[in-house]
Scaffold this active site. Structure first.
Site, PDB file in Angstrom:
ATOM      1  N   SER A  68      -6.339   1.962  -0.524  1.00 48.53           N
ATOM      2  CA  SER A  68      -6.215   1.859  -1.985  1.00 48.53           C
ATOM      3  C   SER A  68      -7.543   2.210  -2.643  1.00 48.53           C
ATOM      4  O   SER A  68      -8.620   1.967  -2.058  1.00 48.53           O
ATOM      5  CB  SER A  68      -5.818   0.435  -2.387  1.00 48.53           C
ATOM      6  OG  SER A  68      -5.924   0.295  -3.803  1.00 48.53           O
TER       7      SER A  68
ATOM      8  N   TYR B 225      -6.292  -8.783  -1.911  1.00 47.19           N
ATOM      9  CA  TYR B 225      -5.612  -7.514  -1.605  1.00 47.19           C
ATOM     10  C   TYR B 225      -6.658  -6.439  -1.303  1.00 47.19           C
ATOM     11  O   TYR B 225      -6.557  -5.710  -0.304  1.00 47.19           O
ATOM     12  CB  TYR B 225      -4.743  -7.101  -2.795  1.00 47.19           C
ATOM     13  CG  TYR B 225      -4.209  -5.691  -2.718  1.00 47.19           C
ATOM     14  CD1 TYR B 225      -3.122  -5.377  -1.906  1.00 47.19           C
ATOM     15  CD2 TYR B 225      -4.787  -4.657  -3.470  1.00 47.19           C
ATOM     16  CE1 TYR B 225      -2.632  -4.066  -1.839  1.00 47.19           C
ATOM     17  CE2 TYR B 225      -4.305  -3.360  -3.406  1.00 47.19           C
ATOM     18  CZ  TYR B 225      -3.230  -3.066  -2.595  1.00 47.19           C
ATOM     19  OH  TYR B 225      -2.751  -1.781  -2.525  1.00 47.19           O
TER      20      TYR B 225
HETATM   21  P1  NAP Z   1       6.603  -0.841  -2.972  1.00 49.14           P
HETATM   22  O1  NAP Z   1       7.246   0.186  -3.838  1.00 49.14           O
HETATM   23  O2  NAP Z   1       6.538  -2.241  -3.425  1.00 49.14           O
HETATM   24  O3  NAP Z   1       7.288  -0.768  -1.536  1.00 49.14           O
HETATM   25  C1  NAP Z   1       6.793  -1.592  -0.523  1.00 49.14           C
HETATM   26  C2  NAP Z   1       7.439  -1.209   0.787  1.00 49.14           C
HETATM   27  O4  NAP Z   1       6.842  -2.025   1.809  1.00 49.14           O
HETATM   28  C3  NAP Z   1       8.928  -1.473   0.799  1.00 49.14           C
HETATM   29  O5  NAP Z   1       9.553  -0.487   1.570  1.00 49.14           O
HETATM   30  C4  NAP Z   1       9.019  -2.835   1.483  1.00 49.14           C
HETATM   31  O6  NAP Z   1      10.217  -2.993   2.231  1.00 49.14           O
HETATM   32  C5  NAP Z   1       7.851  -2.787   2.434  1.00 49.14           C
HETATM   33  N1  NAP Z   1       7.359  -4.138   2.718  1.00 49.14           N
HETATM   34  C6  NAP Z   1       6.718  -4.972   1.867  1.00 49.14           C
HETATM   35  N2  NAP Z   1       6.458  -6.142   2.486  1.00 49.14           N
HETATM   36  C7  NAP Z   1       6.949  -6.026   3.747  1.00 49.14           C
HETATM   37  C8  NAP Z   1       7.006  -6.894   4.864  1.00 49.14           C
HETATM   38  N3  NAP Z   1       6.522  -8.136   4.821  1.00 49.14           N
HETATM   39  N4  NAP Z   1       7.593  -6.442   5.993  1.00 49.14           N
HETATM   40  C9  NAP Z   1       8.114  -5.193   6.063  1.00 49.14           C
HETATM   41  N5  NAP Z   1       8.094  -4.334   5.040  1.00 49.14           N
HETATM   42  C10 NAP Z   1       7.534  -4.751   3.893  1.00 49.14           C
HETATM   43  O7  NAP Z   1       5.078  -0.433  -2.635  1.00 49.14           O
HETATM   44  P2  NAP Z   1       4.251   0.890  -2.910  1.00 49.14           P
HETATM   45  O8  NAP Z   1       3.653   0.807  -4.251  1.00 49.14           O
HETATM   46  O9  NAP Z   1       5.046   2.078  -2.527  1.00 49.14           O
HETATM   47  O10 NAP Z   1       3.039   0.690  -1.884  1.00 49.14           O
HETATM   48  C11 NAP Z   1       3.035   1.269  -0.592  1.00 49.14           C
HETATM   49  C12 NAP Z   1       1.627   1.158  -0.034  1.00 49.14           C
HETATM   50  O11 NAP Z   1       0.703   1.797  -0.908  1.00 49.14           O
HETATM   51  C13 NAP Z   1       1.137  -0.282   0.110  1.00 49.14           C
HETATM   52  O12 NAP Z   1       0.364  -0.407   1.280  1.00 49.14           O
HETATM   53  C14 NAP Z   1       0.257  -0.471  -1.106  1.00 49.14           C
HETATM   54  O13 NAP Z   1      -0.716  -1.459  -0.912  1.00 49.14           O
HETATM   55  C15 NAP Z   1      -0.350   0.913  -1.244  1.00 49.14           C
HETATM   56  N6  NAP Z   1      -0.842   1.229  -2.577  1.00 49.14           N
HETATM   57  C16 NAP Z   1      -0.001   1.249  -3.647  1.00 49.14           C
HETATM   58  C17 NAP Z   1      -0.512   1.560  -4.902  1.00 49.14           C
HETATM   59  C18 NAP Z   1       0.346   1.605  -6.129  1.00 49.14           C
HETATM   60  O14 NAP Z   1      -0.194   1.694  -7.236  1.00 49.14           O
HETATM   61  N7  NAP Z   1       1.654   1.537  -6.020  1.00 49.14           N
HETATM   62  C19 NAP Z   1      -1.864   1.830  -5.058  1.00 49.14           C
HETATM   63  C20 NAP Z   1      -2.684   1.801  -3.945  1.00 49.14           C
HETATM   64  C21 NAP Z   1      -2.167   1.501  -2.710  1.00 49.14           C
HETATM   65  P3  NAP Z   1      11.493  -3.869   1.703  1.00 49.14           P
HETATM   66  O15 NAP Z   1      11.654  -3.610   0.244  1.00 49.14           O
HETATM   67  O16 NAP Z   1      12.614  -3.337   2.534  1.00 49.14           O
HETATM   68  O17 NAP Z   1      11.180  -5.282   2.018  1.00 49.14           O
END
Ligand code: NAP
Length: 255
Positions: free
Chosen positions: A147, A160
């Protein structure tokens, strides 16, 4: 960009958000994709259906990370499914994407919240790699999702941010060890992306959207495909000489 035909990819947290987009991109480039989910089987099935409808190959597998037996459960599900969809039963590309953002300043962060984030964001990728390496041939790819908050201070998500700092260190150190096998290890560091993680404060809030867009030199909020394309590049042969790096995909935030 070179194709991924014949390769097998596993994307954790691919039922939604960035993981979903990454799974779709890798499948579009020819990889057989294992679409991992935590709790949302229906969403993962929809991703698999979409990939197959577009002519690609994918299968879903569930495992709740951060619970006892999580790593074995995930790899057992992978082993059970991959043979049905690919003649090669290895994993060429592992994308450690699943993650949670539990908000809280130092004073508000409970031990439970801290431990939960560490378990999902940091412990799970570490042991997924440890248990998965025997399934990865030489020349494989490990892509960890970090991130921008390891570079830009956000006190409201301090624990985080610490988990993602650990991911950067994991990436650097592992790349040194696995280079001898031709395995590259890189991280992608997104900025603010329009996904469910940010839904509570971003979606339907024009002021928040304007603020978030203003952080980027490119003047908009990031899209999942902005990140998925960087993941697909790192997974490809074109990125064979890139390892141990954290690739900033924040759209030039806080330059
Ligand atoms: P998201 O839309 O909330 O999706 C999260 C995904 O992770 C879902 O598929 C969820 O599966 C899975 N997940 C969450 N907790 C879990 C657990 N305990 N066990 C198994 N699976 C789990 O998230 P996103 O924004 O796409 O983020 C993806 C990655 O990018 C993360 O590592 C996040 O920290 C990173 N990131 C995101 C952003 C941002 O702005 N969005 C910025 C920087 C970094 P289910 O729904 O099936 O449970």
């Amino acid at each position: 960009m070179s194709g991924l035909t014949g390769k097998v990819a596993l994307v954790t947290g691919a039922s939604r958000g960035i993981g979903r987009a990454a799974a779709e991109r890798l499948a579009a480039r020819g990889a057989v994709v294992a679409v991992h989910y935590g709790s949302n089987a229906a969403a993962a099935d929809e991703v698999v259906r979409g990939i197959r409808d577009a002519g690609g190959r994918a299968f879903a597998l569930g495992a709740q990370l951060g619970t006892p037996g999580d790593i074995d459960a995930l790899w057992s599900a992978f082993d059970a499914g991959v043979g049905e969809h690919s003649s090669r039963t290895c994993v060429d590309i592992l994308v450690n994407n699943a993650g949670v953002t539990l908000r809280g300043h130092l004073e508000e962060t409970t031990e439970e919240l801290f431990d939960q984030q560490v378990a999902v964001n940091m412990r799970a990728p570490f042991f997924l790699v440890q248990h998965g390496l025997k399934r990865m041939p030489d020349g494989g790819r490990i892509i960890n999702i970090s991130s921008g908050v390891t570079r830009i201070a956000y006190p409201e998500i301090i624990s985080y941010a610490m988990t993602k700092g650990a991911i950067d260190t994991f990436t650097l150190t592992l790349a040194k060890q696995l280079g001898a096998r031709g395995i590259t290890v890189n991280a992608v560091a997104p900025g603010i992306i329009d996904t469910d993680i940010n839904a509570s404060w971003l979606r339907g809030n024009p002021e928040a959207e304007q603020m978030a867009a203003g952080l980027s030199a490119l003047g908009r909020v990031g899209r999942v495909t902005d990140v998925a394309d960087v993941i697909a590049f790192l997974a490809s042969d074109d990125a064979r000489w890139v390892t141990g790096q954290v690739i900033d995909a924040t759209g030039g935030s806080h330059l």
